[in-house]
Enzyme design. Structure first.
Site, PDB file in Angstrom:
ATOM      1  N   ASN A  10       0.868  -1.177   0.000  1.00 15.11           N
ATOM      2  CA  ASN A  10       0.000   0.000   0.000  1.00 15.11           C
ATOM      3  C   ASN A  10       0.907   1.230   0.000  1.00 15.11           C
ATOM      4  O   ASN A  10       1.525   1.543   1.006  1.00 15.11           O
ATOM      5  CB  ASN A  10      -0.881  -0.034   1.263  1.00 15.11           C
ATOM      6  CG  ASN A  10      -1.686   1.242   1.445  1.00 15.11           C
ATOM      7  OD1 ASN A  10      -1.802   2.053   0.527  1.00 15.11           O
ATOM      8  ND2 ASN A  10      -2.242   1.424   2.633  1.00 15.11           N
ATOM      9  N   LYS A  12       0.103   4.256  -0.195  1.00 18.70           N
ATOM     10  CA  LYS A  12      -0.552   5.428   0.416  1.00 18.70           C
ATOM     11  C   LYS A  12      -0.378   6.663  -0.493  1.00 18.70           C
ATOM     12  O   LYS A  12      -0.405   6.519  -1.707  1.00 18.70           O
ATOM     13  CB  LYS A  12      -0.013   5.665   1.826  1.00 18.70           C
ATOM     14  CG  LYS A  12      -0.043   4.386   2.672  1.00 18.70           C
ATOM     15  CD  LYS A  12       0.184   4.621   4.111  1.00 18.70           C
ATOM     16  CE  LYS A  12       0.231   3.281   4.836  1.00 18.70           C
ATOM     17  NZ  LYS A  12       0.246   3.412   6.258  1.00 18.70           N
ATOM     18  N   HIS A  97      -9.324   0.909   4.844  1.00 17.63           N
ATOM     19  CA  HIS A  97      -8.047   1.032   5.560  1.00 17.63           C
ATOM     20  C   HIS A  97      -8.269   1.891   6.811  1.00 17.63           C
ATOM     21  O   HIS A  97      -9.087   2.818   6.795  1.00 17.63           O
ATOM     22  CB  HIS A  97      -6.998   1.661   4.635  1.00 17.63           C
ATOM     23  CG  HIS A  97      -5.622   1.600   5.214  1.00 17.63           C
ATOM     24  ND1 HIS A  97      -5.167   2.530   6.117  1.00 17.63           N
ATOM     25  CD2 HIS A  97      -4.612   0.702   5.037  1.00 17.63           C
ATOM     26  CE1 HIS A  97      -3.916   2.213   6.463  1.00 17.63           C
ATOM     27  NE2 HIS A  97      -3.560   1.105   5.821  1.00 17.63           N
ATOM     28  N   GLU A 169      -5.203  -5.543  10.461  1.00 20.78           N
ATOM     29  CA  GLU A 169      -4.175  -4.546  10.747  1.00 20.78           C
ATOM     30  C   GLU A 169      -4.463  -3.879  12.086  1.00 20.78           C
ATOM     31  O   GLU A 169      -5.290  -2.947  12.148  1.00 20.78           O
ATOM     32  CB  GLU A 169      -4.158  -3.479   9.659  1.00 20.78           C
ATOM     33  CG  GLU A 169      -3.918  -4.022   8.272  1.00 20.78           C
ATOM     34  CD  GLU A 169      -3.349  -2.955   7.355  1.00 20.78           C
ATOM     35  OE1 GLU A 169      -2.229  -3.122   6.904  1.00 20.78           O
ATOM     36  OE2 GLU A 169      -4.038  -1.942   7.130  1.00 20.78           O
ATOM     37  N   GLY A 175       2.597   1.722  10.786  1.00 20.16           N
ATOM     38  CA  GLY A 175       3.535   2.834  10.658  1.00 20.16           C
ATOM     39  C   GLY A 175       4.235   3.209  11.955  1.00 20.16           C
ATOM     40  O   GLY A 175       4.857   4.264  12.045  1.00 20.16           O
ATOM     41  N   SER A 215       3.601  -2.686  10.305  1.00 19.69           N
ATOM     42  CA  SER A 215       5.054  -2.743  10.468  1.00 19.69           C
ATOM     43  C   SER A 215       5.638  -4.111  10.107  1.00 19.69           C
ATOM     44  O   SER A 215       6.556  -4.590  10.757  1.00 19.69           O
ATOM     45  CB  SER A 215       5.447  -2.338  11.897  1.00 19.69           C
ATOM     46  OG  SER A 215       5.043  -1.004  12.140  1.00 19.69           O
TER      47      SER A 215
END
Ligand code: PEP
Length: 259
Positions: A10, A12, A97, A169, A175, A215
């Site tokens: 992804n 982003k 997401h 997730e 992140g 991560s």
């Protein structure tokens, strides 16, 4: 039972068309020798999709978008329809997401609308679910995930569900460099599969690809994917460079083939 392994990047809000094309050109060479049962997907921003579809043509790299609107067309400024994606050569689409839920007000109900539109157009949806740190620490992880699955997947038939990829997730791991331990992730994936069994039956639940995201890196991908119910990853930061994404894919493939 063996499910396919799907590793998706992804991107982003990163990469211009030229940067995306360059990344895919490099990635194509790097992943040529990876086991063919591994499905590799990259999800660039809308403006980079065309260049990436072109660069990935004829290779094993599939292309996904990061969002889709539920209406077929109309007065929805800034939105993109499922047919627009499909006719642009896009195969996958990320839906719900946590950043869309957190910053753009998406709910389980809008996830469900987007999901139905994506399926009707023949796109392969990657539906994201996950709990916040506060929800985990408050002992509400399972209740949150069950509500996301029940609401997000509402009205889907078992046949429709077979086209869906899920991405678990944990929001606190996205992140942040903080990954769920393989054991913690597996326990949650097992709960998700149990919920799918309750909603769609054992045969469908056993076949649904459930990715882990948060991560994931080359250093932890193998151990995560080696878990019984983890079938790949949705990758943010580590997917932005061909080297780290290719290495992560190789590690995930090793984890998968040991199962
Ligand atoms: C994501 O954005 O879905 C994600 C998992 O990001 P990161 O890998 O950077 O945590």
């Amino acid at each position: 039972m063996s499910r396919r392994l799907v590793v998706a990047g992804n991107w982003k809000m990163n990469k211009t068309a030229a940067e995306g094309k360059a990344l895919v050109e490099e990635l194509k060479t790097r992943v040529a020798a990876v086991a063919p049962e591994v499905e590799i997907v990259v999800c660039p921003p809308f403006t980079t999709l065309g260049a990436v579809v072109e660069a990935a043509a004829g290779s094993r790299i599939r292309v996904g978008a990061q969002n889709v609107h539920w209406a077929p067309n109309g007065a929805f400024t800034g939105e993109i329809s499922a047919e627009m994606l499909k006719t642009s050569g896009v195969e996958y689409v990320i839906i719900g997401h946590s950043e869309r839920r957190q910053y753009f007000g998406e709910t389980n109900a809008t996830v469900n609308q987007r999901l139905k539109a994506a399926l009707a157009a023949g796109l392969k949806p990657i539906v994201c679910i996950g709990e916040s740190l506060e929800e985990r620490e408050g002992g509400r992880t399972e209740a949150v995930l069950a509500a996301q699955l029940e609401g997000g997947l509402a009205d889907l038939t078992p046949e429709m569900m077979q086209q869906v990829v899920l991405a678990y997730e944990p929001v606190w791991a996205i992140g942040t460099g903080r990954t769920a331990t393989p054991e913690m992730a597996e326990a949650t994936h097992a709960f998700i599969r149990g919920t799918l069994e309750r909603l769609f039956g054992a045969a469908v639940a056993a076949g649904v690809v459930v990715q882990y995201g948060g991560s994931m890196k080359p250093g932890n991908a193998r151990e995560l994917v080696a878990q019984a119910d983890i079938d790949g990853g949705l990758i943010g930061g580590a997917a932005l460079k061909a080297d780290s994404f290719a290495e992560l894919i190789e590690q995930a493939a090793l984890g998968h083939c040991g199962k």
